[in-house]
Motif scaffolding. Structure first.
Motif, PDB file in Angstrom:
ATOM      1  N   ILE A 170       0.928  -1.237   0.126  1.00  0.00           N
ATOM      2  CA  ILE A 170       0.128   0.194  -0.050  1.00  0.00           C
ATOM      3  C   ILE A 170       0.926   1.208  -0.015  1.00  0.00           C
ATOM      4  N   PRO A 171       0.707   2.100  -1.031  1.00  0.00           N
ATOM      5  CA  PRO A 171       1.617   3.390  -0.937  1.00  0.00           C
ATOM      6  C   PRO A 171       1.282   4.051   0.191  1.00  0.00           C
ATOM      7  N   ARG A 172       2.408   4.711   0.789  1.00  0.00           N
ATOM      8  CA  ARG A 172       2.306   5.224   2.157  1.00  0.00           C
ATOM      9  C   ARG A 172       2.502   6.786   1.869  1.00  0.00           C
ATOM     10  N   GLU A 173       1.590   7.785   2.323  1.00  0.00           N
ATOM     11  CA  GLU A 173       2.120   9.162   2.202  1.00  0.00           C
ATOM     12  C   GLU A 173       2.258   9.863   3.401  1.00  0.00           C
ATOM     13  N   ALA A 174       2.696  11.054   3.485  1.00  0.00           N
ATOM     14  CA  ALA A 174       3.462  11.604   4.856  1.00  0.00           C
ATOM     15  C   ALA A 174       2.428  11.415   5.668  1.00  0.00           C
ATOM     16  N   HIS A 175       1.069  11.714   5.543  1.00  0.00           N
ATOM     17  CA  HIS A 175       0.198  11.948   6.728  1.00  0.00           C
ATOM     18  C   HIS A 175      -0.496  10.431   7.194  1.00  0.00           C
ATOM     19  N   ASP A 176       0.250   9.207   6.506  1.00  0.00           N
ATOM     20  CA  ASP A 176      -0.341   7.966   6.767  1.00  0.00           C
ATOM     21  C   ASP A 176       0.710   7.409   7.904  1.00  0.00           C
ATOM     22  N   VAL A 177      -0.163   7.290   9.183  1.00  0.00           N
ATOM     23  CA  VAL A 177       0.454   6.656  10.201  1.00  0.00           C
ATOM     24  C   VAL A 177       0.432   5.268  10.246  1.00  0.00           C
ATOM     25  N   PRO A 178       1.322   4.392  10.256  1.00  0.00           N
ATOM     26  CA  PRO A 178       1.425   3.170  10.169  1.00  0.00           C
ATOM     27  C   PRO A 178       0.749   2.557  11.631  1.00  0.00           C
ATOM     28  N   LEU A 179       0.239   1.202  11.550  1.00  0.00           N
ATOM     29  CA  LEU A 179      -0.355   0.486  12.452  1.00  0.00           C
ATOM     30  C   LEU A 179       0.861  -0.076  13.270  1.00  0.00           C
ATOM     31  N   ASP A 180       0.522  -0.106  14.837  1.00  0.00           N
ATOM     32  CA  ASP A 180       1.599  -0.812  15.493  1.00  0.00           C
ATOM     33  C   ASP A 180       1.419  -2.355  15.630  1.00  0.00           C
ATOM     34  N   ALA A 181       0.242  -2.772  15.126  1.00  0.00           N
ATOM     35  CA  ALA A 181      -0.169  -4.254  15.029  1.00  0.00           C
ATOM     36  C   ALA A 181      -1.285  -4.271  14.450  1.00  0.00           C
ATOM     37  N   ILE A 182      -1.416  -5.684  13.861  1.00  0.00           N
ATOM     38  CA  ILE A 182      -2.964  -5.951  12.955  1.00  0.00           C
ATOM     39  C   ILE A 182      -3.180  -7.330  13.764  1.00  0.00           C
ATOM     40  N   VAL A 183      -4.407  -7.382  14.156  1.00  0.00           N
ATOM     41  CA  VAL A 183      -5.208  -8.507  14.723  1.00  0.00           C
ATOM     42  C   VAL A 183      -5.976  -9.367  13.649  1.00  0.00           C
ATOM     43  N   THR A 184      -5.729 -10.384  13.388  1.00  0.00           N
ATOM     44  CA  THR A 184      -6.630 -11.025  12.298  1.00  0.00           C
ATOM     45  C   THR A 184      -7.033 -12.439  13.027  1.00  0.00           C
ATOM     46  N   GLU A 185      -7.680 -13.346  12.430  1.00  0.00           N
ATOM     47  CA  GLU A 185      -8.266 -14.419  13.024  1.00  0.00           C
ATOM     48  C   GLU A 185      -7.149 -15.551  13.028  1.00  0.00           C
ATOM     49  N   THR A 186      -5.735 -15.028  12.290  1.00  0.00           N
ATOM     50  CA  THR A 186      -4.905 -16.064  12.501  1.00  0.00           C
ATOM     51  C   THR A 186      -3.666 -15.679  13.587  1.00  0.00           C
ATOM     52  N   GLY A 187      -3.936 -14.549  14.161  1.00  0.00           N
ATOM     53  CA  GLY A 187      -3.113 -14.213  15.149  1.00  0.00           C
ATOM     54  C   GLY A 187      -2.686 -12.471  15.104  1.00  0.00           C
ATOM     55  N   VAL A 188      -1.894 -12.091  15.951  1.00  0.00           N
ATOM     56  CA  VAL A 188      -1.272 -10.718  16.237  1.00  0.00           C
ATOM     57  C   VAL A 188       0.021 -10.546  15.525  1.00  0.00           C
ATOM     58  N   ARG A 189       0.006  -9.648  14.609  1.00  0.00           N
ATOM     59  CA  ARG A 189       1.427  -9.337  13.874  1.00  0.00           C
ATOM     60  C   ARG A 189       1.716  -7.931  14.473  1.00  0.00           C
ATOM     61  N   ASN A 190       2.778  -7.870  15.112  1.00  0.00           N
ATOM     62  CA  ASN A 190       3.371  -6.389  15.437  1.00  0.00           C
ATOM     63  C   ASN A 190       4.350  -5.899  14.137  1.00  0.00           C
ATOM     64  N   PHE A 191       4.411  -4.652  14.112  1.00  0.00           N
ATOM     65  CA  PHE A 191       5.101  -4.127  13.126  1.00  0.00           C
ATOM     66  C   PHE A 191       6.201  -3.160  13.739  1.00  0.00           C
ATOM     67  N   GLU A 192       7.157  -3.492  13.055  1.00  0.00           N
ATOM     68  CA  GLU A 192       8.735  -2.888  13.446  1.00  0.00           C
ATOM     69  C   GLU A 192       8.442  -1.166  13.085  1.00  0.00           C
ATOM     70  N   LYS A 193       8.894  -0.273  14.045  1.00  0.00           N
ATOM     71  CA  LYS A 193       8.779   1.201  13.817  1.00  0.00           C
ATOM     72  C   LYS A 193       9.760   1.551  12.687  1.00  0.00           C
ATOM     73  N   ALA A 194       9.437   2.225  11.790  1.00  0.00           N
ATOM     74  CA  ALA A 194      10.298   2.744  10.908  1.00  0.00           C
ATOM     75  C   ALA A 194      11.390   3.722  11.429  1.00  0.00           C
ATOM     76  N   PRO A 195      12.617   3.682  11.323  1.00  0.00           N
ATOM     77  CA  PRO A 195      13.581   4.499  11.766  1.00  0.00           C
ATOM     78  C   PRO A 195      13.406   6.016  11.436  1.00  0.00           C
ATOM     79  N   ALA A 196      13.314   6.856  12.201  1.00  0.00           N
ATOM     80  CA  ALA A 196      13.060   8.312  11.902  1.00  0.00           C
ATOM     81  C   ALA A 196      14.087   8.982  10.861  1.00  0.00           C
ATOM     82  N   SER A 197      13.442   9.711   9.964  1.00  0.00           N
ATOM     83  CA  SER A 197      14.440  10.063   8.881  1.00  0.00           C
ATOM     84  C   SER A 197      14.858  11.520   9.160  1.00  0.00           C
TER      85      SER A 197
END
Length: 197
Positions: A170-197
């Motif tokens: 999914i293309p990400r624009e400057a205002h798009d704040v990423p999720l910290d985690a996603i919960v689905t029926e298969t489990g919870v996936r945590n996302f790594e924080k992108a390093p500050a630029s």
């Protein structure tokens, strides 16, 4: 990629995501929501005093009403969003135990106008799609973008979706704040924080 090109790509992704989610059989949806709720409580730590913003599901969104009910039963402060206008952030109203909910636009329900407002520590978010980087594909109205921009502190963002809603990119624009985690029926996936630029 230009802003116009990104918006075109997102519009195409939204159209495909709507079709895919709508095709998921209703009986499978309820089973998936129950599994996702179990994963959420097993794997997402919530402190006792943290305010959790939920959502009242519409159409074929993942149903988180059981999550909200269990949080409230445990005494967790829970708020629900209200759409005030097209270009405004969502208003987050505390849902006090036993208080009725009212129509709040778009088929959602929310606490009454006199309910206290809240700044959430955690936001449970509906979505159309997500990718492996935690980018969330919303409906395109910008309500959550404006809400996050208006908050004094950044809450943890937990998406709720069916596993079939994952897309390659999914293309990400400057205002798009990423999720910290996603919960689905298969489990919870945590996302790594992108390093500050």
């Amino acid at each position: 990629m230009s802003d116009a090109t990104i918006e075109e790509a997102k519009a195409a992704l939204r159209a495909a995501a709507h079709k895919k989610r709508a095709a998921f059989h209703p009986s499978l949806r309820s089973e998936a929501a129950a599994e996702a709720a179990r994963h959420f409580f097993d794997s997402v730590p919530i402190a006792n005093n943290e305010v959790v913003a939920g959502y009242w599901p519409i159409r074929d969104e993942m149903d988180v009403k059981s999550v909200i009910a269990r949080l409230m039963d445990a005494g967790q402060p829970v708020c629900l969003p209200v759409v005030l206008g097209d270009e405004q952030p969502l208003e987050l109203r505390l849902w006090q135990d036993g208080a009725p909910l009212y129509e709040a636009g778009f088929g959602t329900l929310a606490p009454p106008e006199e309910a206290p407002r809240a700044a959430p520590d955690v936001i449970l978010m509906p979505l159309l799609g997500f990718d492996k980087h935690g980018t969330r594909l919303g409906y395109g109205g910008g309500y959550y973008d404006r809400t996050l921009a208006s908050l004094q502190k950044r809450p943890r963002l937990i998406g709720f979706a069916f596993a079939l809603q994952e897309v390659d990119h999914i293309p990400r624009e400057a205002h798009d704040v990423p999720l910290d985690a996603i919960v689905t029926e298969t489990g919870v996936r945590n996302f790594e924080k992108a390093p500050a630029s």
